[in-house]
Design a protein around this motif. Sequence first.
Motif, PDB file in Angstrom:
ATOM      1  N   ILE A   1     -36.978  31.509 -66.675  1.00  0.00           N
ATOM      2  CA  ILE A   1     -38.241  32.791 -67.273  1.00  0.00           C
ATOM      3  C   ILE A   1     -37.600  32.282 -68.985  1.00  0.00           C
ATOM      4  O   ILE A   1     -36.586  33.084 -69.384  1.00  0.00           O
ATOM      5  N   GLU A   2     -38.855  32.782 -69.711  1.00  0.00           N
ATOM      6  CA  GLU A   2     -38.664  32.334 -71.330  1.00  0.00           C
ATOM      7  C   GLU A   2     -37.734  31.191 -71.640  1.00  0.00           C
ATOM      8  O   GLU A   2     -38.812  30.463 -72.343  1.00  0.00           O
ATOM      9  N   SER A   3     -36.791  31.761 -72.159  1.00  0.00           N
ATOM     10  CA  SER A   3     -36.463  30.074 -72.390  1.00  0.00           C
ATOM     11  C   SER A   3     -34.715  30.398 -72.864  1.00  0.00           C
ATOM     12  O   SER A   3     -33.727  29.761 -73.520  1.00  0.00           O
ATOM     13  N   ASP A   4     -34.642  30.223 -71.252  1.00  0.00           N
ATOM     14  CA  ASP A   4     -32.635  30.597 -71.344  1.00  0.00           C
ATOM     15  C   ASP A   4     -32.866  28.845 -70.536  1.00  0.00           C
ATOM     16  O   ASP A   4     -32.796  28.244 -69.019  1.00  0.00           O
ATOM     17  N   LEU A   5     -32.370  28.061 -71.551  1.00  0.00           N
ATOM     18  CA  LEU A   5     -32.157  26.646 -71.354  1.00  0.00           C
ATOM     19  C   LEU A   5     -30.678  26.165 -71.072  1.00  0.00           C
ATOM     20  O   LEU A   5     -29.717  25.853 -71.817  1.00  0.00           O
ATOM     21  N   TRP A   6     -30.185  26.424 -69.907  1.00  0.00           N
ATOM     22  CA  TRP A   6     -28.504  25.525 -69.899  1.00  0.00           C
ATOM     23  C   TRP A   6     -29.617  24.187 -69.578  1.00  0.00           C
ATOM     24  O   TRP A   6     -29.385  24.429 -68.635  1.00  0.00           O
ATOM     25  N   PRO A   7     -28.370  23.138 -70.396  1.00  0.00           N
ATOM     26  CA  PRO A   7     -28.929  21.584 -70.355  1.00  0.00           C
ATOM     27  C   PRO A   7     -28.475  21.363 -68.727  1.00  0.00           C
ATOM     28  O   PRO A   7     -29.394  20.709 -68.274  1.00  0.00           O
ATOM     29  N   ASN A   8     -27.620  21.331 -68.146  1.00  0.00           N
ATOM     30  CA  ASN A   8     -26.178  20.816 -66.667  1.00  0.00           C
ATOM     31  C   ASN A   8     -27.744  20.681 -65.624  1.00  0.00           C
ATOM     32  O   ASN A   8     -28.475  20.609 -64.723  1.00  0.00           O
ATOM     33  N   LEU A   9     -27.934  22.111 -65.733  1.00  0.00           N
ATOM     34  CA  LEU A   9     -28.631  23.276 -64.963  1.00  0.00           C
ATOM     35  C   LEU A   9     -30.592  22.036 -65.259  1.00  0.00           C
ATOM     36  O   LEU A   9     -31.186  22.449 -63.808  1.00  0.00           O
ATOM     37  N   ILE A  10     -30.976  21.986 -66.352  1.00  0.00           N
ATOM     38  CA  ILE A  10     -32.025  21.352 -66.446  1.00  0.00           C
ATOM     39  C   ILE A  10     -31.876  20.175 -65.772  1.00  0.00           C
ATOM     40  O   ILE A  10     -32.425  19.583 -65.385  1.00  0.00           O
ATOM     41  N   LEU A  11     -31.354  19.269 -66.763  1.00  0.00           N
ATOM     42  CA  LEU A  11     -30.972  18.061 -65.720  1.00  0.00           C
ATOM     43  C   LEU A  11     -31.053  18.159 -64.757  1.00  0.00           C
ATOM     44  O   LEU A  11     -31.421  16.999 -64.213  1.00  0.00           O
ATOM     45  N   SER A  12     -29.944  18.599 -64.425  1.00  0.00           N
ATOM     46  CA  SER A  12     -29.576  18.280 -62.844  1.00  0.00           C
ATOM     47  C   SER A  12     -30.441  18.359 -62.026  1.00  0.00           C
ATOM     48  O   SER A  12     -30.948  17.638 -60.727  1.00  0.00           O
ATOM     49  N   SER A  13     -31.506  19.579 -62.077  1.00  0.00           N
ATOM     50  CA  SER A  13     -32.226  19.305 -61.725  1.00  0.00           C
ATOM     51  C   SER A  13     -33.398  19.312 -61.365  1.00  0.00           C
ATOM     52  O   SER A  13     -34.182  18.482 -60.617  1.00  0.00           O
ATOM     53  N   ALA A  14     -33.307  17.947 -62.692  1.00  0.00           N
ATOM     54  CA  ALA A  14     -34.772  16.708 -63.209  1.00  0.00           C
ATOM     55  C   ALA A  14     -34.352  16.049 -62.287  1.00  0.00           C
ATOM     56  O   ALA A  14     -35.051  15.056 -61.266  1.00  0.00           O
ATOM     57  N   ALA A  15     -33.137  15.795 -62.033  1.00  0.00           N
ATOM     58  CA  ALA A  15     -32.305  14.502 -61.548  1.00  0.00           C
ATOM     59  C   ALA A  15     -32.501  14.016 -60.196  1.00  0.00           C
ATOM     60  O   ALA A  15     -32.717  13.556 -59.167  1.00  0.00           O
ATOM     61  N   ARG A  16     -32.628  15.441 -59.480  1.00  0.00           N
ATOM     62  CA  ARG A  16     -33.445  15.598 -57.747  1.00  0.00           C
ATOM     63  C   ARG A  16     -34.995  15.775 -58.013  1.00  0.00           C
ATOM     64  O   ARG A  16     -35.182  16.053 -56.353  1.00  0.00           O
ATOM     65  N   ARG A  17     -35.868  15.806 -58.931  1.00  0.00           N
ATOM     66  CA  ARG A  17     -37.160  15.522 -58.455  1.00  0.00           C
ATOM     67  C   ARG A  17     -37.010  17.317 -58.189  1.00  0.00           C
ATOM     68  O   ARG A  17     -38.229  16.970 -57.287  1.00  0.00           O
ATOM     69  N   LEU A  18     -37.028  18.228 -59.077  1.00  0.00           N
ATOM     70  CA  LEU A  18     -36.998  19.299 -58.524  1.00  0.00           C
ATOM     71  C   LEU A  18     -37.951  20.099 -59.281  1.00  0.00           C
ATOM     72  O   LEU A  18     -38.123  19.678 -60.168  1.00  0.00           O
ATOM     73  N   PRO A  19     -39.428  19.831 -58.621  1.00  0.00           N
ATOM     74  CA  PRO A  19     -40.746  20.437 -60.176  1.00  0.00           C
ATOM     75  C   PRO A  19     -39.959  21.493 -60.627  1.00  0.00           C
ATOM     76  O   PRO A  19     -39.308  22.828 -60.806  1.00  0.00           O
ATOM     77  N   MET A  20     -40.090  22.098 -61.854  1.00  0.00           N
ATOM     78  CA  MET A  20     -39.609  22.792 -62.796  1.00  0.00           C
ATOM     79  C   MET A  20     -41.175  23.475 -64.131  1.00  0.00           C
ATOM     80  O   MET A  20     -41.558  22.923 -64.136  1.00  0.00           O
ATOM     81  N   VAL A  21     -41.006  24.231 -63.798  1.00  0.00           N
ATOM     82  CA  VAL A  21     -41.728  25.225 -64.676  1.00  0.00           C
ATOM     83  C   VAL A  21     -41.359  26.283 -65.499  1.00  0.00           C
ATOM     84  O   VAL A  21     -40.938  27.181 -64.720  1.00  0.00           O
ATOM     85  N   LEU A  22     -41.635  26.031 -66.772  1.00  0.00           N
ATOM     86  CA  LEU A  22     -40.684  26.823 -68.061  1.00  0.00           C
ATOM     87  C   LEU A  22     -41.945  28.116 -67.291  1.00  0.00           C
ATOM     88  O   LEU A  22     -43.363  28.039 -68.805  1.00  0.00           O
ATOM     89  N   ILE A  23     -42.162  29.617 -67.256  1.00  0.00           N
ATOM     90  CA  ILE A  23     -42.711  30.958 -66.829  1.00  0.00           C
ATOM     91  C   ILE A  23     -42.557  31.722 -68.160  1.00  0.00           C
ATOM     92  O   ILE A  23     -41.552  31.574 -68.374  1.00  0.00           O
TER      93      ILE A  23
END
Length: 434
Positions: free
Chosen positions: A134-156
Amino acid sequence: MANSLPMTLRVYRKLSFAVVPLAPALIKRRLKLGKEDPARVGERRGVSNDVRPRGPLIWIHGASVGEVLAAAALIEKLRALNIRILLTSGTVTSAAIVARRFPPDIIHQYVPYDSPRFVARFLDHWRPSLALFIESDLWPNLILSSAARRLPMVLINGRMSHRSFPRWRRVYATISALLGRFDVCLAQSEVDAARFTALGSRNVVTTGNLKLDVSAPPADPAKLERLVSATRGRPIIVAASTHPGEEEMLLEAHRTLKGLFPSLLTVIVPRHPDRGAAIARVIAASGLKAGLRSREDVPTAASDFYVADTLGELGLFYRLAGIVFMGGSLVEHGGQNPIEAVKLGAPIVHGPHVFNFTDVYEALDSAGGARRADTQEALVKQLGQLLADPAARDSQIRAAERVVEQLGGALERTLAALEPYLLQLRLEMGAGHA
């Protein structure tokens, strides 16, 4: 993944891994400051006592109270699809709001500290099917680790403030590496959309502000009746979500207005309730009388101020208000969300610093649905005019309601943008029952 990251993120990941031994000291300090729940500190290390439910799980993350409440209507729609929801946030106040305002089947967890080890433990346990930030709470490891697991991510409900945008532009490689991991960015406004695009978002859609579609906050009927009985016949100004520096200005405004409206009551609802006692002391030092809600005081005929230093009761005071001053706007905080007050029929006055909700306030002001006060004198003038003129209050309320209705629809547009992901989850649920 590491080799494709800019140097800033490679260094960040190494440092955030290296500081893991310091986590107990950090938690101890935050516990002392009241910023952690002692029964749930394990969640900050990715450890949970809750069991992951079977089937698809949508993970929704918001920084604090405002972001969590913005997603409330969306969460209700997702629940209706029989998909379980994991909601994470980072503050004790947001956890309390979730417990008070959300259905019990919504799983709340504190977001783990942004270290690769804690994030991995969190993701291993919950294995989310879809992540909505939600909005702009962008924690780098949270995002990068999720992406590495191919977890679909949407910024709403994406928002990029006029302050944050130039700072992020100076580190374009860093922010683009993070935003580029999101499948879609759903922006609040065209301005936000342009900023996200400029910072490297791959697929940006303007869906509007979910905060415009929030339901009016609830109020306990018995508590409301008690306050109405205690204040009947008095003009009431509610100063909502105030920040340091604003209470002094409201105190002076009250002094001036009391000469014209002798029974005036000003209710101050501080953004951070733990400031309540200090605000009450400032009021008392000025020679005025204040009650403190956390001490179970009730306004009396002698009360000039009532400091509502409790959590989750804004709905109560919006219903009590004759006029609402929206805090965070006389100081450079950026303003607070006026939509809930509008939906409960309160005319709004605000200061000049509303950059967190620029589009909303511009629309309200231009339609006569809110009044702006740039100075102490203007604040007294705007409040005084509304106190003296019930017809003006009614006209302003009607104008504000029309604006909110016209600006709404973000919930439907957000759901439409999420439909491909939700369809996939429904197919997985069907396959699981086959």
